[in-house]
Write a protein that holds these residues in place. Structure first.
Motif, PDB file in Angstrom:
ATOM      1  N   GLY A  34      37.224  38.551  45.611  1.00 21.53           N
ATOM      2  CA  GLY A  34      37.380  39.894  46.135  1.00 21.53           C
ATOM      3  C   GLY A  34      38.689  40.519  45.688  1.00 21.53           C
ATOM      4  N   ALA A  35      38.825  41.811  45.947  1.00 22.37           N
ATOM      5  CA  ALA A  35      39.994  42.560  45.473  1.00 22.37           C
ATOM      6  C   ALA A  35      41.301  41.988  45.992  1.00 22.37           C
ATOM      7  N   GLU A  36      41.349  41.625  47.268  1.00 21.85           N
ATOM      8  CA  GLU A  36      42.598  41.122  47.839  1.00 21.85           C
ATOM      9  C   GLU A  36      43.040  39.830  47.174  1.00 21.85           C
ATOM     10  N   ALA A  37      42.083  38.954  46.874  1.00 25.40           N
ATOM     11  CA  ALA A  37      42.431  37.689  46.225  1.00 25.40           C
ATOM     12  C   ALA A  37      42.931  37.914  44.804  1.00 25.40           C
ATOM     13  N   VAL A  38      42.424  38.957  44.141  1.00 23.83           N
ATOM     14  CA  VAL A  38      42.923  39.288  42.795  1.00 23.83           C
ATOM     15  C   VAL A  38      44.393  39.687  42.880  1.00 23.83           C
ATOM     16  N   TYR A  39      44.716  40.572  43.823  1.00 22.61           N
ATOM     17  CA  TYR A  39      46.112  40.975  43.992  1.00 22.61           C
ATOM     18  C   TYR A  39      47.002  39.781  44.336  1.00 22.61           C
ATOM     19  N   GLN A  40      46.503  38.899  45.186  1.00 23.86           N
ATOM     20  CA  GLN A  40      47.289  37.735  45.599  1.00 23.86           C
ATOM     21  C   GLN A  40      47.560  36.813  44.413  1.00 23.86           C
ATOM     22  N   ALA A  41      46.545  36.605  43.561  1.00 27.43           N
ATOM     23  CA  ALA A  41      46.732  35.758  42.386  1.00 27.43           C
ATOM     24  C   ALA A  41      47.774  36.350  41.443  1.00 27.43           C
ATOM     25  N   LEU A  42      47.782  37.675  41.309  1.00 32.57           N
ATOM     26  CA  LEU A  42      48.791  38.330  40.483  1.00 32.57           C
ATOM     27  C   LEU A  42      50.185  38.170  41.086  1.00 32.57           C
ATOM     28  N   GLU A  43      50.285  38.426  42.389  1.00 34.52           N
ATOM     29  CA  GLU A  43      51.588  38.342  43.037  1.00 34.52           C
ATOM     30  C   GLU A  43      52.148  36.926  43.009  1.00 34.52           C
ATOM     31  N   ASN A  44      51.260  35.922  43.065  1.00 35.78           N
ATOM     32  CA  ASN A  44      51.697  34.521  43.033  1.00 35.78           C
ATOM     33  C   ASN A  44      51.908  34.008  41.606  1.00 35.78           C
ATOM     34  N   ASP A  45      51.743  34.916  40.629  1.00 40.62           N
ATOM     35  CA  ASP A  45      51.983  34.573  39.225  1.00 40.62           C
ATOM     36  C   ASP A  45      51.015  33.513  38.720  1.00 40.62           C
ATOM     37  N   ASP A  99      43.118  51.151  44.473  1.00 43.58           N
ATOM     38  CA  ASP A  99      44.506  50.939  44.065  1.00 43.58           C
ATOM     39  C   ASP A  99      45.463  51.035  45.248  1.00 43.58           C
ATOM     40  N   ASP A 100      45.282  50.143  46.213  1.00 45.57           N
ATOM     41  CA  ASP A 100      46.256  50.039  47.291  1.00 45.57           C
ATOM     42  C   ASP A 100      47.628  49.754  46.683  1.00 45.57           C
ATOM     43  N   PHE A 101      48.664  50.197  47.365  1.00 49.31           N
ATOM     44  CA  PHE A 101      50.000  50.072  46.795  1.00 49.31           C
ATOM     45  C   PHE A 101      50.527  48.660  46.956  1.00 49.31           C
ATOM     46  N   TYR A 102      50.795  48.017  45.838  1.00 56.54           N
ATOM     47  CA  TYR A 102      51.444  46.707  45.802  1.00 56.54           C
ATOM     48  C   TYR A 102      52.645  46.860  44.876  1.00 56.54           C
ATOM     49  N   PRO A 103      53.859  46.804  45.396  1.00 57.19           N
ATOM     50  CA  PRO A 103      55.036  47.115  44.574  1.00 57.19           C
ATOM     51  C   PRO A 103      55.218  46.197  43.383  1.00 57.19           C
ATOM     52  N   ASP A 104      54.695  44.960  43.445  1.00 51.74           N
ATOM     53  CA  ASP A 104      54.869  44.019  42.343  1.00 51.74           C
ATOM     54  C   ASP A 104      53.773  44.115  41.285  1.00 51.74           C
ATOM     55  N   THR A 118      38.382  51.531  39.316  1.00 54.89           N
ATOM     56  CA  THR A 118      38.498  50.146  38.870  1.00 54.89           C
ATOM     57  C   THR A 118      39.784  50.017  38.068  1.00 54.89           C
ATOM     58  N   ILE A 119      40.527  48.941  38.318  1.00 57.98           N
ATOM     59  CA  ILE A 119      41.894  48.844  37.809  1.00 57.98           C
ATOM     60  C   ILE A 119      42.092  47.567  36.997  1.00 57.98           C
ATOM     61  N   LEU A 120      42.690  47.730  35.846  1.00 55.34           N
ATOM     62  CA  LEU A 120      43.191  46.619  35.046  1.00 55.34           C
ATOM     63  C   LEU A 120      44.687  46.531  35.321  1.00 55.34           C
ATOM     64  N   CYS A 121      45.154  45.376  35.797  1.00 56.26           N
ATOM     65  CA  CYS A 121      46.535  45.326  36.275  1.00 56.26           C
ATOM     66  C   CYS A 121      47.204  43.981  35.950  1.00 56.26           C
ATOM     67  N   VAL A 122      48.532  43.987  36.043  1.00 57.90           N
ATOM     68  CA  VAL A 122      49.354  42.801  35.784  1.00 57.90           C
ATOM     69  C   VAL A 122      50.453  42.747  36.831  1.00 57.90           C
ATOM     70  N   ARG A 123      51.128  41.607  36.911  1.00 54.06           N
ATOM     71  CA  ARG A 123      52.310  41.539  37.774  1.00 54.06           C
ATOM     72  C   ARG A 123      53.515  42.032  36.993  1.00 54.06           C
ATOM     73  N   ARG A 124      54.256  42.918  37.623  1.00 56.22           N
ATOM     74  CA  ARG A 124      55.457  43.438  36.974  1.00 56.22           C
ATOM     75  C   ARG A 124      56.424  42.282  36.680  1.00 56.22           C
ATOM     76  N   GLY A 125      56.960  42.270  35.469  1.00 54.74           N
ATOM     77  CA  GLY A 125      57.944  41.266  35.102  1.00 54.74           C
ATOM     78  C   GLY A 125      57.381  39.973  34.554  1.00 54.74           C
ATOM     79  N   ARG A 126      56.060  39.769  34.613  1.00 55.66           N
ATOM     80  CA  ARG A 126      55.494  38.533  34.066  1.00 55.66           C
ATOM     81  C   ARG A 126      55.579  38.577  32.537  1.00 55.66           C
ATOM     82  N   ILE A 127      56.073  37.512  31.970  1.00 57.09           N
ATOM     83  CA  ILE A 127      56.139  37.404  30.517  1.00 57.09           C
ATOM     84  C   ILE A 127      54.760  36.986  30.005  1.00 57.09           C
ATOM     85  N   LEU A 128      54.176  37.803  29.157  1.00 58.13           N
ATOM     86  CA  LEU A 128      52.832  37.558  28.657  1.00 58.13           C
ATOM     87  C   LEU A 128      52.879  36.965  27.257  1.00 58.13           C
TER      88      LEU A 128
END
Length: 299
Positions: free
Chosen positions: A128-139, A149-154, A269-279
């Motif tokens: 689900g959407a929340e788990a996607v955001y959590q996986a991004l935030e946890n790197d 697009d709920d606001f997630y600062p990271d 629908t959003i394609l997103c990354v965690r800010r600051g993650r080195i890709l």
């Protein structure tokens, strides 16, 4: 500590089972068990609670898992940079995604990408959407695909895709020949719907409430592909994002009918990354290709 020890520990943490980790890694369960015991001896603490339903990380184990994940991530980046020096695009790209985009958009994009870069592997999970955001935030992943697009600062948004909803049904349904449908047209019929953990369902419920309408939802599920199977077996109707039914429309497997304008507001629908993650180079390349790929491209 050996890298293999990290892999064994993280595999058990991820699967919750020494046996399952053994099958995943193709290593004997006894070897994994010994390495876990060695780790616990090294840190002088219990890292897993041994429960009837599996191996659960203790608080100490969660701390160690977080640092091990970061270490393994640094090793992957180092390997990717070395490959870059030798002119190779390789490595593992990790992603988390909602289910609806997988069949018509993400998997074809990955298949095209691996034709160009056969050394690149992909490892992902659908949630689900929340788990996607959590996986991004946890790197834990390089990129995520989610809805709304709920606001997630990271979280940094790479691309947004406007996403209309469609009604899907069998060709024998009384509404199958309609050009467009209003929500009130659904009232006499039974619906098969995603459950309320999905943005699609919440958007439908909100629109029905605003119009003072009640519909019969006879079957709920948290799996889009099985929702479509149920609809075809029962003669019910469902409402899904357009890309989730593009394959059925292209191959005439279901009747796909537009929802009248403004009946259900378009989603994002959003394609997103965690800010600051080195890709890695591979992750950057697939993200760029997804950003430019039409999200409703038919199969």
């Amino acid at each position: 500590m050996q890298i293999s020890m990290f892999k064994y520990f993280l595999a058990v943490a991820e699967t919750g089972s020494i046996r399952q980790a053994s099958l995943t890694l193709h290593v004997s369960a006894s070897a994994i068990s010994r390495q876990i015991q060695n780790l616990e001896h090294s840190f002088q603490t219990t890292l897993f609670d041994r429960c009837a339903d599996g191996m659960l990380l203790t608080e100490e184990g969660k701390i160690l898992a977080l640092h091990m994940q970061r270490t393994m991530r640094e090793m992957e980046l180092a390997r990717a940079k070395i490959d870059d020096l030798h002119g190779l695009t390789a490595g593992t790209v990790r992603y988390a995604t909602i289910e609806g985009v997988v069949r018509a958009w993400l998997f074809p994009a990955i298949a095209d990408f691996q034709t160009l870069y056969p050394l690149v592997k992909f490892k992902g999970f659908i949630s689900g959407a929340e788990a996607v955001y959590q996986a991004l935030e946890n790197d834990q992943v390089d990129f995520g695909i989610t809805m709304h697009d709920d606001f997630y600062p990271d979280i940094g948004i790479v691309e947004k895709f406007s996403t209309p909803f469609k009604a899907a049904m069998s060709h024998q349904h009384p509404l199958a020949q309609c050009k467009t449908l209003h929500l009130e047209d659904l009232v006499p019929y039974e619906l098969t719907m995603l459950d309320s953990t999905f943005h699609t369902r919440r958007a439908l419920d909100l629109s029905l409430s605003q119009k003072g309408l009640n519909v019969r939802i006879g079957f709920e599920l948290n799996h889009i592909e099985l929702i479509k199977v149920h609809v075809l077996q029962t003669g019910n109707i469902t409402i899904l994002p357009d890309y989730a039914v593009s394959h059925e429309k292209q191959h005439n497997k279901m009747a796909i009918v537009d929802i009248a304008e403004k009946e259900i507001p378009f989603a994002t629908t959003i394609l997103c990354v965690r800010r600051g993650r080195i890709l890695t180079k591979a992750a950057q390349e697939i993200i760029n290709k997804l950003r430019l790929r039409p999200i409703t491209l038919p199969l």
